[in-house]
Design a protein around this motif. Structure first.
Motif, short mmCIF file in Angstrom:
data_model
loop_
_atom_site.label_atom_id
_atom_site.label_comp_id
_atom_site.label_asym_id
_atom_site.label_seq_id
_atom_site.Cartn_x
_atom_site.Cartn_y
_atom_site.Cartn_z
N ILE A 1 0.77 -1.06 0.13
CA ILE A 1 -0.04 0.01 0.06
C ILE A 1 0.96 1.13 0.04
N VAL A 2 0.79 2.11 -0.97
CA VAL A 2 1.26 3.42 -0.97
C VAL A 2 -0.28 4.51 -0.97
N ALA A 3 0.39 5.74 -1.11
CA ALA A 3 -0.50 6.86 -1.02
C ALA A 3 0.06 8.02 -1.66
N ALA A 4 -0.98 8.75 -2.04
CA ALA A 4 -0.60 10.18 -2.93
C ALA A 4 -0.13 11.13 -1.89
N ALA A 5 -0.46 10.99 -0.72
CA ALA A 5 -0.14 12.10 0.47
C ALA A 5 0.23 10.99 1.72
N ARG A 6 1.31 11.53 2.43
CA ARG A 6 1.82 10.86 3.37
C ARG A 6 1.42 11.48 4.88
N CYS A 7 0.96 12.63 4.72
CA CYS A 7 0.31 13.19 6.12
C CYS A 7 -1.10 13.40 6.22
N ALA A 8 -1.78 13.17 7.24
CA ALA A 8 -3.22 13.48 7.40
C ALA A 8 -3.51 14.86 7.13
N PRO A 9 -4.41 15.09 5.87
CA PRO A 9 -4.75 16.26 5.60
C PRO A 9 -6.32 16.93 6.37
N PRO A 10 -6.11 18.25 6.51
CA PRO A 10 -7.57 18.73 6.95
C PRO A 10 -8.62 18.50 5.96
N ASP A 11 -9.90 17.71 6.53
CA ASP A 11 -10.82 17.51 5.84
C ASP A 11 -10.64 16.27 4.60
N ASN A 12 -9.37 15.64 5.04
CA ASN A 12 -9.18 14.52 4.09
C ASN A 12 -8.94 15.34 2.75
N LYS A 13 -8.31 16.59 2.34
CA LYS A 13 -8.08 16.97 1.18
C LYS A 13 -6.80 17.64 1.11
N PRO A 14 -5.91 16.88 0.72
CA PRO A 14 -4.47 17.72 0.42
C PRO A 14 -4.61 18.50 -0.80
N LEU A 15 -3.86 19.60 -0.74
CA LEU A 15 -3.74 20.59 -1.78
C LEU A 15 -2.77 20.18 -3.00
N PRO A 16 -3.11 20.68 -4.08
CA PRO A 16 -2.26 20.26 -5.22
C PRO A 16 -0.88 20.30 -5.17
N GLU A 17 -0.35 21.66 -4.28
CA GLU A 17 0.99 21.63 -4.11
C GLU A 17 1.51 20.71 -3.14
N GLU A 18 0.72 20.29 -2.14
CA GLU A 18 1.28 19.07 -1.28
C GLU A 18 1.35 17.88 -1.88
N LEU A 19 0.54 17.58 -2.83
CA LEU A 19 0.73 16.23 -3.67
C LEU A 19 1.93 16.15 -4.45
N ILE A 20 2.18 17.44 -4.87
CA ILE A 20 3.22 17.56 -5.90
C ILE A 20 4.68 17.29 -5.11
N ARG A 21 4.69 17.86 -3.77
CA ARG A 21 5.86 17.63 -2.75
C ARG A 21 6.03 16.40 -2.36
N CYS A 22 5.10 15.67 -2.23
CA CYS A 22 4.90 14.30 -1.86
C CYS A 22 5.26 13.49 -2.91
N ALA A 23 5.10 13.47 -4.15
CA ALA A 23 5.17 12.83 -5.14
C ALA A 23 6.60 11.91 -5.19
N PRO A 24 7.69 12.47 -4.80
CA PRO A 24 8.80 11.66 -4.96
C PRO A 24 8.86 10.42 -4.15
N PHE A 25 8.16 10.53 -2.90
CA PHE A 25 7.83 9.36 -2.16
C PHE A 25 7.28 8.28 -2.82
N LEU A 26 6.09 8.81 -3.38
CA LEU A 26 5.29 7.67 -4.19
C LEU A 26 6.20 7.00 -5.33
N ASP A 27 6.88 7.91 -6.19
CA ASP A 27 7.51 7.48 -7.11
C ASP A 27 8.66 6.40 -6.79
N ARG A 28 9.28 6.58 -5.78
CA ARG A 28 10.38 5.80 -5.29
C ARG A 28 9.95 4.64 -4.62
#
Length: 228
Positions: free
Chosen positions: A112-139
């Motif tokens: 199991i992987v995820a687009a974002a690794r931190c719990a976001p308010p209202d379960n909605k990560p912002l687009p820029e937060e997903l971009i910052r987290c993307a390298p973890f998903l890729d790796r």
């Protein structure tokens, strides 16, 4: 230190997104009354599962009082109850419950992987937060055999597609559309499969039922058999 250990150490110490850092740590400090005796994880959550997995499950983000509390993906909340029960029925998990990191749960041929690794308010990560987290998903995806990518929800589907593009996969335009049971055969022989997210909003309203999830799992088994 292995590649997995190094990567997961980087994930759990990440503080790139101030909004998410503040939220996850506030939740861990204030807690929910039912879990007031818990020491919350309160950090980014790494992937979890079998490092030889041929099925990669792409989720959205940790839940505030689920993985943000327990430190393991989909552990300690209703979404996880549904997911792991289904994975157990399909033979991808040794048990159908997931309560804490030391409960004995093990996945077989699934990770199991995820687009974002931190719990976001209202379960909605912002687009820029997903971009910052993307390298973890890729790796993480790059370290896995992954013959079938199971995307939970539209965000998981889009995160998988974008990650594949960054890895050099040619994604057609318009992009394959998300849907429950949707499939896209990658040029390299892998398959992206869509499934409604296992959120309470979907499972309690009947939008996603155990039978529907089981049908997707059966299809994944067929695809894995073809990939052998």
């Amino acid at each position: 230190m292995t590649k997995w250990q190094k990567l997961h150490q980087e994930i759990t110490t990440c503080r790139q997104c101030p909004r998410l850092v503040e939220w996850r740590e506030e939740v861990a400090r204030v807690k929910r009354r039912a879990y007031r005796e818990w020491t919350y994880w309160g950090r980014p959550v790494p992937g979890f599962g079998d490092p030889r997995a041929r099925m990669i499950i792409v989720g959205l983000a940790p839940a505030a009082h689920g993985a943000n509390r327990t430190g393991r993906m989909f552990t300690g909340d209703r979404s996880g109850d549904f997911l792991f029960a289904g994975l157990h029925r399909a033979g991808f998990a040794n048990q159908g419950t997931s309560e804490h990191r030391d409960d004995g749960l093990a996945l077989k041929d699934a990770f199991i992987v995820a687009a974002a690794r931190c719990a976001p308010p209202d379960n909605k990560p912002l687009p820029e937060e997903l971009i910052r987290c993307a390298p973890f998903l890729d790796r993480e995806m790059a370290l896995l055999p992954g013959k079938v990518l199971l995307a939970l929800g539209a965000i998981g589907w889009n995160a998988a597609l974008v990650s594949l593009e960054r890895a050099g996969v040619v994604v057609p335009s318009p992009r394959p559309a998300f849907g429950h049971g949707a499939e896209w055969a990658l040029p390299d022989g892998r398959t992206l499969v869509g499934c409604y997210h296992v959120s309470q909003q979907n499972t309690q309203t009947g939008r996603l039922t155990p039978a529907m999830f089981d049908a997707v799992m059966a299809r994944v088994r067929v695809l894995l058999a073809k990939a052998e």
